[in-house]
Design a protein around this motif. Structure first.
Motif, short mmCIF file in Angstrom:
data_model
loop_
_atom_site.label_atom_id
_atom_site.label_comp_id
_atom_site.label_asym_id
_atom_site.label_seq_id
_atom_site.Cartn_x
_atom_site.Cartn_y
_atom_site.Cartn_z
N SER A 71 2.72 4.16 -7.50
CA SER A 71 2.50 5.40 -6.76
C SER A 71 1.56 5.11 -5.60
O SER A 71 0.95 4.05 -5.53
CB SER A 71 1.91 6.47 -7.68
N SER A 72 1.46 6.09 -4.71
CA SER A 72 0.57 5.90 -3.57
C SER A 72 -0.20 7.18 -3.30
O SER A 72 0.28 8.29 -3.59
CB SER A 72 1.35 5.47 -2.32
N VAL A 79 -2.38 2.13 -3.02
CA VAL A 79 -1.20 2.11 -3.88
C VAL A 79 -1.65 1.71 -5.29
O VAL A 79 -2.49 0.82 -5.44
CB VAL A 79 -0.15 1.11 -3.36
N TYR A 80 -1.10 2.39 -6.28
CA TYR A 80 -1.49 2.16 -7.65
C TYR A 80 -0.33 1.57 -8.45
O TYR A 80 0.84 1.84 -8.15
CB TYR A 80 -1.93 3.46 -8.31
N LEU A 81 -0.68 0.84 -9.48
CA LEU A 81 0.31 0.38 -10.47
C LEU A 81 -0.24 0.76 -11.83
O LEU A 81 -1.18 0.13 -12.32
CB LEU A 81 0.55 -1.12 -10.37
N GLN A 82 0.33 1.82 -12.40
CA GLN A 82 -0.05 2.24 -13.74
C GLN A 82 0.76 1.42 -14.74
O GLN A 82 2.00 1.44 -14.70
CB GLN A 82 0.24 3.73 -13.92
N MET A 83 0.06 0.73 -15.60
CA MET A 83 0.71 -0.16 -16.56
C MET A 83 0.43 0.34 -17.97
O MET A 83 -0.73 0.34 -18.40
CB MET A 83 0.20 -1.60 -16.39
N ASN A 84 1.46 0.76 -18.65
CA ASN A 84 1.34 1.26 -20.01
C ASN A 84 2.08 0.35 -20.98
O ASN A 84 2.89 -0.48 -20.56
CB ASN A 84 1.92 2.68 -20.11
#
Length: 123
Positions: A71-72, A79-84
């Motif tokens: 997402s940004s 800019v993000y990277l959500q890691m689940n």
């Protein structure tokens, strides 16, 4: 200076979550494509995910689909990277970069690279 700054890595147990951030300075994301790559010791660099703000194209590697979300935030130029649901095989140094991004074909580095942020997932 024109640069990308990656952050947010750390040590997490399997099944946990982390959010990586890629902050830009000297330019804005709203006319660009940014991607995340990762590289584990002894392995080739892998394109993980990318987002093109100009046409909304988003790409995820098969290995992270359903677990990672890119997402940004244009206001924060980040800019993000959500890691689940992290797995030990996600352990790597993660890099963000300017890219050419295609939801169908993936991503190719095309300019600036940030420094890596280490993600370590313990079993």
């Amino acid at each position: 200076d024109v640069q990308l700054q990656a952050s947010g890595g750390g040590l997490v147990q399997a099944g946990g979550s982390l959010r990586l951030s890629c902050a830009a300075s000297g330019f804005t994301f709203d006319d660009d494509a940014i991607g995340w790559f990762r590289q584990a010791p002894g392995k080739e660099r892998e394109g993980v995910s990318c987002f093109d703000s100009r046409d909304g194209d988003i790409y995820y590697a098969d290995s992270v689909k359903g677990r990672f979300t890119i997402s940004s935030d244009n206001a924060k130029n980040t800019v993000y990277l959500q890691m689940n649901s992290l797995k030990p095989e996600d352990t790597a140094a993660y890099y963000c970069a300017q890219v050419v991004c295609s939801s169908r074909y993936g991503q190719v580095g095309n300019g600036l690279w940030g420094q890596g942020t280490q993600v370590t997932v313990s079993s």
